[in-house]
Write a protein that holds these residues in place. Structure first.
Motif, short mmCIF file in Angstrom:
data_model
loop_
_atom_site.label_atom_id
_atom_site.label_comp_id
_atom_site.label_asym_id
_atom_site.label_seq_id
_atom_site.Cartn_x
_atom_site.Cartn_y
_atom_site.Cartn_z
N PRO A 92 -1.37 5.32 -12.28
CA PRO A 92 -0.81 4.78 -12.74
C PRO A 92 0.47 3.70 -13.03
N VAL A 93 1.12 4.32 -12.78
CA VAL A 93 2.72 4.44 -12.48
C VAL A 93 3.48 3.03 -11.49
N LEU A 94 2.36 3.87 -10.38
CA LEU A 94 2.72 2.93 -9.48
C LEU A 94 2.58 1.50 -9.55
N ALA A 95 0.52 1.65 -9.40
CA ALA A 95 0.08 0.00 -9.88
C ALA A 95 0.68 -0.74 -10.86
N GLN A 96 0.86 -0.03 -12.12
CA GLN A 96 1.76 -0.90 -12.66
C GLN A 96 3.94 -1.17 -12.48
N ALA A 97 3.45 -1.03 -11.27
CA ALA A 97 5.02 -1.39 -10.72
C ALA A 97 5.07 -2.20 -9.99
N GLY A 98 3.11 -2.93 -9.76
CA GLY A 98 3.44 -3.16 -8.70
C GLY A 98 2.50 -3.04 -6.91
N TYR A 99 2.13 -1.47 -7.39
CA TYR A 99 1.92 -1.52 -5.37
C TYR A 99 0.34 -1.06 -5.78
N ARG A 100 -0.23 -1.11 -4.46
CA ARG A 100 -1.74 -0.20 -4.45
C ARG A 100 -1.39 0.47 -3.93
N ARG A 153 10.42 8.72 -11.30
CA ARG A 153 10.79 7.65 -11.26
C ARG A 153 11.92 7.56 -9.39
N LEU A 154 11.95 9.20 -9.18
CA LEU A 154 11.96 8.88 -7.58
C LEU A 154 11.38 8.38 -6.72
N LEU A 155 9.75 8.06 -7.04
CA LEU A 155 9.16 7.35 -5.77
C LEU A 155 9.82 5.76 -6.22
N LEU A 156 9.92 5.62 -7.46
CA LEU A 156 9.92 3.47 -7.14
C LEU A 156 11.46 3.66 -7.24
N GLU A 157 11.58 4.27 -7.15
CA GLU A 157 13.04 4.41 -6.75
C GLU A 157 13.21 3.54 -5.15
N PHE A 158 12.73 4.96 -4.45
CA PHE A 158 12.60 4.87 -3.41
C PHE A 158 11.41 3.16 -2.75
N LEU A 159 10.48 3.73 -3.51
CA LEU A 159 9.53 2.96 -2.73
C LEU A 159 10.51 0.65 -3.07
N GLY A 160 11.30 1.22 -4.25
CA GLY A 160 11.87 -0.22 -4.68
C GLY A 160 12.84 -0.51 -3.48
N SER A 161 12.96 0.37 -2.76
CA SER A 161 14.50 0.13 -1.09
C SER A 161 14.34 0.03 -0.35
N LEU A 162 12.58 0.05 -0.22
CA LEU A 162 12.16 -0.40 1.02
C LEU A 162 12.01 -2.14 2.01
N LEU A 187 0.46 -0.96 -0.33
CA LEU A 187 -0.08 0.00 0.50
C LEU A 187 0.91 1.10 -0.17
N VAL A 188 0.21 2.10 -0.97
CA VAL A 188 0.78 4.01 -0.76
C VAL A 188 -0.29 4.47 -1.21
N LEU A 189 -0.05 5.47 0.18
CA LEU A 189 -0.86 6.09 0.89
C LEU A 189 0.02 7.74 0.06
N LEU A 190 -1.25 8.09 -0.39
CA LEU A 190 -0.71 9.83 -1.89
C LEU A 190 -2.13 10.58 -0.68
N VAL A 191 -1.37 11.73 -0.18
CA VAL A 191 -2.07 12.46 0.57
C VAL A 191 -1.52 14.02 -0.24
N HIS A 192 -2.71 15.14 -0.91
CA HIS A 192 -2.55 15.89 -1.49
C HIS A 192 -2.38 17.22 -0.20
N GLY A 193 -2.49 18.06 -0.74
CA GLY A 193 -2.19 19.19 -0.58
C GLY A 193 -3.23 20.52 -0.66
#
Length: 327
Positions: A55-63, A318-327, A36-42
Motif C-alpha cells: 500500500p505504501v508503494l501504491a500510494q507513492a505512485g508505483y505498481r 522509507r529506504l525503498l521509496l528513496e531508492f526507487l525515487g532516485s532511479l 512496476l515494482v516486483l516483490l519476491v518473497h523468501g
C-alpha cells in the motif's frame, strides 16, 4: 490467460491474478499504478510478506506486484525437483513482467527472494533495471560447490541447508504441525525473540530443527491472525515446493557458471539486519559491494532480525521509496 478477483483494502484496491508464465502459472497480488515494482518473497513465506510495503508503494505512485514463487501459494508446483532451479525462477519473473504488459521493472527480494531478485537482475538486465536486496547479501555465482560449503558450516552438527536436501525429511518434521513449526522458525530469526545472536540452525544426532527453536510468545511483528494466513497456505500446499529451492543449489552452481564472479551493474540497494544470521554469515559479501554491486546507492543495517520488511516496515518503506525515487 489472466483470471482476476478483487477485494477492497482501504482506499486502494488489491487485485489477485493468475498469470501464464510459460509452463507454469504464477499467482500475483497487485496494488497501485505506475512504474512496476516486483516483490519476491523468501522461505517460508508468500506474497503476504509484502503486505506492509504494497500500500505504501501504491500510494507513492508505483505498481506494486508481489508474487508467490513457484512452489508456493496459488502458483504452480511442478513435481520434478529440478524444476525449481534458479534459471527457471528467473524466467518466471521475466514472464510475469511481460504478462503484466510491461517491458521492465525494479525487482525487490527478501531472503531467497533476494537471491532470486539478484540473479534476475544479473541474467536479465534488459528487463530488471534496478534491484533491491533484503537480508541475504549478493554474492556473485562461482566459488566452491554449495553442498560442500554448507556441509562444513555445521561443524560436527548438520547445518539446516544440508538437512533440507533429502526429499521428505524436513517435510516429515514440519507438516504434522505446520503452524507450530512456522511459529518457532519465525521466532528463531526475529530480532526480539531469537535465542541468541546466532540461532545456530543445525541439527544433531538425527534430531530436528524444531528442537533448537526458542519457545515463548510470537515475535512482535506477527499476530496470531497473520501466522494463521501463513500456516493455512502451507497446510494446503505442503512444504515440498518451497524446500525444492534448497535442493537445486548445486544445479544453480552449474547453470550459472557463465556468470561466475559477475557484478550487478544496475542501480542496487541493500538492507540487512544487525541481528540477522543471514547478514552476519555473509558480512564479507557486504564488504565486497564496491566490486560486486558497482551501482549500489545505499547499504543499510537496521536493528532487527531476519524478517526485515515485517520487523521494521517503516524504515524499509522509507529506504525503498528513496531508492526507487532516485532511479
Amino acid at each position: 490467460m489472466i483470471t482476476k478477483s478483487q477485494v477492497g483494502e482501504g482506499a486502494m484496491t488489491v487485485q489477485h491474478r493468475i498469470l501464464e508464465a510459460g509452463a507454469v502459472r504464477i499467482h500475483t497480488v497487485e496494488q497501485g499504478s505506475g512504474p512496476l515494482v516486483l516483490l519476491v518473497h523468501g522461505f517460508p513465506e508468500s506474497w503476504y510478506s509484502w503486505r506492509r510495503q504494497m500500500p505504501v508503494l501504491a500510494q507513492a505512485g508505483y505498481r506494486a506486484v508481489a508474487l508467490d514463487v513457484r512452489g508456493y501459494g496459488r502458483s504452480s508446483k511442478p513435481r520434478d525437483p529440478a524444476a525449481y532451479r534458479m534459471l527457471d525462477l528467473v524466467q518466471d519473473n521475466v514472464a510475469v513482467v511481460r504478462a503484466l504488459g510491461e517491458t521492465s521493472a525494479a525487482i525487490i527480494g527478501h531472503d531467497w527472494g533476494a537471491t532470486i531478485a539478484a540473479r534476475s537482475a544479473l541474467v536479465a538486465p534488459e528487463v530488471f533495471h534496478a534491484v533491491g536486496i533484503l537480508s541475504v547479501p549478493y554474492t556473485p555465482p562461482g566459488g566452491p560447490r554449495p553442498s560442500e560449503v554448507f556441509a562444513q558450516m555445521g561443524g560436527e552438527e548438520e547445518f539446516y541447508v544440508s538437512y533440507f536436501q533429502e526429499p521428505g525429511r524436513a517435510e516429515s518434521e514440519i507438516e504434522p504441525d505446520v503452524r507450530g513449526w512456522l511459529a518457532g522458525f519465525y521466532r528463531a530469526l526475529s530480532g526480539d525473540t531469537m535465542a541468541g545472536p546466532d540461532p545456530h540452525f543445525v541439527t544433531r544426532d538425527g534430531g530436528t530443527l524444531r528442537e533448537r527453536f526458542p519457545a515463548g510468545a510470537l515475535p512482535s511483528w506477527l499476530t496470531e491472525e497473520e501466522l494463521g494466513f501463513y500456516a493455512a497456505e502451507f497446510e494446503r500446499t505442503g512444504l515440498t515446493g518451497a524446500l525444492n529451492r534448497y535442493r537445486n543449489m548445486d544445479r544453480d552452481w552449474e547453470d550459472l557458471a557463465p556468470y561466475a564472479g559477475a557484478p550487478i551493474k544496475q542501480p542496487s540497494l541493500f538492507i540487512g539486519g544487525r541481528r540477522d544470521a543471514s547478514t552476519m554469515w555473509l558480512s564479507d559479501a557486504v564488504d565486497a559491494y564496491p566490486h560486486t554491486l558497482p551501482g549500489l546507492t545505499g547499504s543499510h543495517l537496521l536493528d532487527c532480525g531476519h524478517w526485515i520488511q515485517q520487523e521494521r516496515p517503516d524504515d524499509v518503506n522509507r529506504l525503498l521509496l528513496e531508492f526507487l525515487g532516485s532511479l
